[in-house]
Scaffold this motif. Structure first.
Motif, PDB file in Angstrom:
ATOM      1  N   HIS A  47       0.863  -1.244   0.343  1.00 29.65           N
ATOM      2  CA  HIS A  47      -0.079  -0.054   0.333  1.00 29.65           C
ATOM      3  C   HIS A  47       1.264   1.156   0.030  1.00 29.65           C
ATOM      4  N   GLU A  48       1.986   0.983   0.539  1.00 32.32           N
ATOM      5  CA  GLU A  48       2.954   2.476   0.835  1.00 32.32           C
ATOM      6  C   GLU A  48       3.878   2.410  -0.550  1.00 32.32           C
ATOM      7  N   ALA A  51       0.477   4.161  -2.671  1.00 29.28           N
ATOM      8  CA  ALA A  51       0.371   5.771  -2.652  1.00 29.28           C
ATOM      9  C   ALA A  51       1.543   6.464  -3.173  1.00 29.28           C
TER      10      ALA A  51
END
Length: 64
Positions: A47-48, A51
């Motif tokens: 997810h990082e 993003a």
């Protein structure tokens, strides 16, 4: 994150028959694939990582 997780979805701007990038969010990762050839494989990001990529797109880092 989209309302439904663990489900493949296409961008809103997808046109019928065009090249499409399918995306699926799970609890642990973001999966990306060519929706016209799903058997070709899937790229998986944290997810990082996702993003950071999305922020770069919004900033114009990947503008062609």
């Amino acid at each position: 994150m989209p309302l439904k997780s663990n489900t493949w979805f296409l961008p809103r701007r997808t046109t019928n028959g065009g090249t499409c990038v399918g995306t699926k969010f799970t609890e642990d990762a973001v999966h990306v694939r060519n929706d016209l050839r799903p058997e070709a494989g899937t790229a998986v990001f944290t997810h990082e990582e996702w993003a950071v990529f999305v922020a770069g797109v919004k900033d114009g880092d990947y503008d062609v």
